[in-house]
Design an enzyme around this catalytic site. Structure first.
Site, mmCIF file in Angstrom:
data_model
loop_
_atom_site.group_PDB
_atom_site.id
_atom_site.type_symbol
_atom_site.label_atom_id
_atom_site.label_comp_id
_atom_site.label_asym_id
_atom_site.label_seq_id
_atom_site.Cartn_x
_atom_site.Cartn_y
_atom_site.Cartn_z
ATOM 1 N N TYR A 96 -14.977 -110.932 27.425
ATOM 2 C CA TYR A 96 -14.388 -112.305 27.552
ATOM 3 C C TYR A 96 -12.598 -112.056 27.855
ATOM 4 C CZ TYR A 96 -18.680 -114.058 25.635
ATOM 5 O OH TYR A 96 -19.887 -114.369 25.363
ATOM 6 N N ASP A 141 -17.066 -116.730 18.048
ATOM 7 C CA ASP A 141 -17.725 -115.797 18.756
ATOM 8 C C ASP A 141 -17.144 -115.337 19.589
ATOM 9 O OD1 ASP A 141 -20.889 -114.566 19.438
ATOM 10 O OD2 ASP A 141 -19.772 -115.186 21.288
ATOM 11 N N LYS A 168 -18.716 -108.280 20.599
ATOM 12 C CA LYS A 168 -19.724 -107.679 21.157
ATOM 13 C C LYS A 168 -19.360 -106.385 22.079
ATOM 14 C CE LYS A 168 -21.541 -112.172 22.204
ATOM 15 N NZ LYS A 168 -20.386 -113.129 22.575
ATOM 16 N N HIS A 223 -23.840 -106.090 23.773
ATOM 17 C CA HIS A 223 -23.804 -107.571 24.539
ATOM 18 C C HIS A 223 -25.298 -107.385 25.423
ATOM 19 C CE1 HIS A 223 -20.811 -110.333 26.198
ATOM 20 N NE2 HIS A 223 -22.032 -110.705 26.383
HETATM 21 N N1 LIG Z 1 -24.530 -113.265 24.437
HETATM 22 C C1 LIG Z 1 -24.214 -113.525 25.799
HETATM 23 O O1 LIG Z 1 -24.768 -112.919 26.655
HETATM 24 C C2 LIG Z 1 -23.596 -114.998 25.867
HETATM 25 C C3 LIG Z 1 -22.767 -115.627 24.862
HETATM 26 N N2 LIG Z 1 -22.104 -116.741 25.201
HETATM 27 C C4 LIG Z 1 -21.700 -117.337 23.758
HETATM 28 O O2 LIG Z 1 -22.193 -118.549 23.739
HETATM 29 C C5 LIG Z 1 -20.956 -119.542 23.805
HETATM 30 C C6 LIG Z 1 -21.608 -120.814 24.438
HETATM 31 O O3 LIG Z 1 -22.039 -120.811 25.663
HETATM 32 P P1 LIG Z 1 -21.271 -121.290 27.077
HETATM 33 O O4 LIG Z 1 -21.617 -120.503 28.293
HETATM 34 O O5 LIG Z 1 -19.624 -121.361 26.803
HETATM 35 O O6 LIG Z 1 -21.830 -122.644 27.227
HETATM 36 P P2 LIG Z 1 -22.001 -124.172 26.432
HETATM 37 O O7 LIG Z 1 -23.489 -124.192 26.379
HETATM 38 O O8 LIG Z 1 -21.233 -123.892 25.079
HETATM 39 O O9 LIG Z 1 -21.245 -124.938 27.422
HETATM 40 C C7 LIG Z 1 -19.782 -124.998 27.468
HETATM 41 C C8 LIG Z 1 -19.415 -126.031 28.418
HETATM 42 O O10 LIG Z 1 -19.755 -127.532 28.172
HETATM 43 C C9 LIG Z 1 -18.468 -128.057 27.976
HETATM 44 N N3 LIG Z 1 -18.579 -129.022 26.907
HETATM 45 C C10 LIG Z 1 -18.434 -128.537 25.532
HETATM 46 N N4 LIG Z 1 -18.625 -129.486 24.653
HETATM 47 C C11 LIG Z 1 -18.835 -130.602 25.273
HETATM 48 C C12 LIG Z 1 -19.341 -131.996 24.891
HETATM 49 N N5 LIG Z 1 -19.518 -132.388 23.779
HETATM 50 N N6 LIG Z 1 -19.807 -132.692 25.864
HETATM 51 C C13 LIG Z 1 -19.576 -132.524 27.323
HETATM 52 N N7 LIG Z 1 -19.117 -131.269 27.552
HETATM 53 C C14 LIG Z 1 -18.895 -130.068 26.802
HETATM 54 C C15 LIG Z 1 -17.400 -127.085 28.072
HETATM 55 O O11 LIG Z 1 -16.458 -127.697 28.641
HETATM 56 P P3 LIG Z 1 -14.995 -127.934 27.805
HETATM 57 O O12 LIG Z 1 -14.798 -126.429 27.318
HETATM 58 O O13 LIG Z 1 -13.949 -127.971 29.335
HETATM 59 O O14 LIG Z 1 -14.897 -128.796 26.987
HETATM 60 C C16 LIG Z 1 -18.097 -125.887 28.927
HETATM 61 O O15 LIG Z 1 -17.835 -126.217 30.301
HETATM 62 C C17 LIG Z 1 -20.019 -118.768 24.667
HETATM 63 O O16 LIG Z 1 -18.663 -119.436 24.582
HETATM 64 C C18 LIG Z 1 -20.159 -117.256 24.149
HETATM 65 O O17 LIG Z 1 -19.374 -117.170 23.091
HETATM 66 C C19 LIG Z 1 -22.216 -117.376 26.412
HETATM 67 C C20 LIG Z 1 -22.765 -116.702 27.424
HETATM 68 C C21 LIG Z 1 -23.545 -115.455 27.398
HETATM 69 O O1 LIG Z 2 -21.564 -113.380 27.324
HETATM 70 C C1 LIG Z 2 -21.354 -113.400 28.546
HETATM 71 C C2 LIG Z 2 -20.680 -114.038 29.467
HETATM 72 O O2 LIG Z 2 -19.991 -113.152 30.083
HETATM 73 C C3 LIG Z 2 -20.659 -111.891 30.726
HETATM 74 C C4 LIG Z 2 -20.068 -111.669 32.034
HETATM 75 O O3 LIG Z 2 -18.947 -112.355 32.597
HETATM 76 C C5 LIG Z 2 -22.050 -112.281 30.695
HETATM 77 O O4 LIG Z 2 -22.729 -111.208 31.199
HETATM 78 C C6 LIG Z 2 -22.424 -112.325 29.414
HETATM 79 O O5 LIG Z 2 -23.770 -112.648 29.011
#
Ligand SMILES: NC(=O)C1=CN([C@@H]2O[C@H](COP(=O)(O)OP(=O)(O)OC[C@H]3O[C@@H](n4cnc5c(N)ncnc54)[C@H](OP(=O)(O)O)[C@@H]3O)[C@@H](O)[C@H]2O)C=CC1
Ligand SMILES: O=C1CO[C@H](CO)[C@@H](O)[C@@H]1O
Length: 288
Positions: free
Chosen positions: A55, A50, A80, A113
């Site tokens: 990003y 994803d 997205k 998005h």
């Molecule tokens: N559609 C939207 O608006 C959005 C979509 N997304 C999508 O969803 C995905 C996931 O969301 P995201 O915001 O990244 O957050 P997550 O909930 O996946 O958390 C990621 C954080 O947790 C840490 N982490 C990962 N695995 C572990 C573990 N097993 N133990 C402890 N810490 C851990 C990572 O650190 P480290 O990398 O250092 O391990 C990072 O800081 C995004 O990457 C993106 O692809 C996210 C936000 C908005």
């Molecule tokens: O996927 C996401 C993470 O980054 C974006 C902006 O920085 C957010 O808006 C979004 O929801």
């Protein structure tokens, strides 16, 4: 109920396309890290990747996919459309530009998005979303996208979109994690055969999910980590989690979710947790 055995057990989207039940997220993975991280993620078994234009790592993600040596057709790639490319003409450009950056000729899933919202666009919001969707439908019919979806759309945005959509959305990617269950939205989406993908399934960067006392007690009880408990809770709700990590050992840990099951009582205990860092209170209130 689909029986899920590992992260690549499949769901069928509402147009028949197959999607792995757990994906790999890349938000906040900088371009200079993303190539290696994505290749590692594919190496440890992830097949759903994803990303998003905003990003800033689509090109690196595309390179990581190439480096992995895995045939493109065995992967499921999502990106997205960012908010500055809403509307028919700009959306068409956004799709082609993302394909170029990712160095591929189709996406498995392409999402809007964020909905154009009333606060920013007033009466025009629904029409803007409809026009963006029309461009995506054309790309779908041209074979550039295998499934169309949404992100951060709440039920009322979907009701509006469906007034003009010819292709129904297959997915809605919304924030779902312990302390942010989005109960009514998940219920609505599942009732309408729209697969829910959960963003920030671990609570996002710096969130309180993994240090919450209840989560830690459950981790101890099941011999798992709080991260695994969180991901398993999403899976048992039929929500597809998209955990992100740049660390290979955590990538692996976040796949080890199928050798235990949370009891109904423990599911409910997680359901009842207070807000643990929910980020998106109201997509109609954002102005980016
Ligand atoms: N559609 C939207 O608006 C959005 C979509 N997304 C999508 O969803 C995905 C996931 O969301 P995201 O915001 O990244 O957050 P997550 O909930 O996946 O958390 C990621 C954080 O947790 C840490 N982490 C990962 N695995 C572990 C573990 N097993 N133990 C402890 N810490 C851990 C990572 O650190 P480290 O990398 O250092 O391990 C990072 O800081 C995004 O990457 C993106 O692809 C996210 C936000 C908005
Ligand atoms: O996927 C996401 C993470 O980054 C974006 C902006 O920085 C957010 O808006 C979004 O929801």
């Amino acid at each position: 109920m689909v029986e899920l055995k590992n992260i690549n057990s499949i769901y069928h989207l509402n147009n028949g396309v197959k999607i792995p039940c757990v994906g790999y997220g890349t938000f906040r993975t900088p371009a200079d890290v993303a190539e290696r991280a994505v290749a590692d993620a594919i190496d440890v078994g992830y097949r759903l990747i994803d990303t998003a234009t905003v990003y800033g790592n689509e090109e690196a993600v595309g390179k990581g996919i190439k480096d992995s040596g895995i045939d493109r057709h065995r992967l499921f790639v999502t990106t997205k459309l960012w908010n500055d490319h809403r509307g028919y003409q700009k959306a068409k450009e956004a799709i082609d530009e993302s394909l170029q950056r990712l160095q591929m000729d189709y996406f498995d899933l392409y999402l809007i998005h964020w909905p154009a919202n009333q606060k920013q666009f007033g009466e025009e919001a629904a029409e803007i979303n409809a026009q963006t969707w029309r461009a995506m439908e054309e790309a779908y019919h041209e074979g550039k996208i295998r499934a169309l979806g949404l992100s951060n759309f709440m039920p009322h945005h979907i009701v509006e979109l469906m007034k003009t959509a010819e292709v129904a959305p297959a997915v809605d990617q919304i924030e779902v994690h312990p302390g942010w269950p989005h109960v009514e939205e998940v219920k609505y989406l599942q009732a309408h055969n729209i697969l829910v993908e959960g963003w920030a399934p671990l609570g996002g960067q710096g969130a309180k999910v993994m240090t919450n006392e209840t989560m830690l007690q459950l981790a101890e009880k099941y011999g798992k980590t709080a991260a695994q408990i969180s991901l398993r809770w999403l899976i048992q709700r039929g929500v597809l989690p998209l955990p992100k990590s740049v660390h290979k050992e955590r990538m692996v840990q976040n796949t080890q979710l199928f050798d235990f099951e949370l009891s109904d009582e423990d599911m409910q205990m997680i359901d009842r947790l207070p807000n643990l860092g929910g980020q998106c209170a109201d997509p109609d209130d954002v102005d980016f």
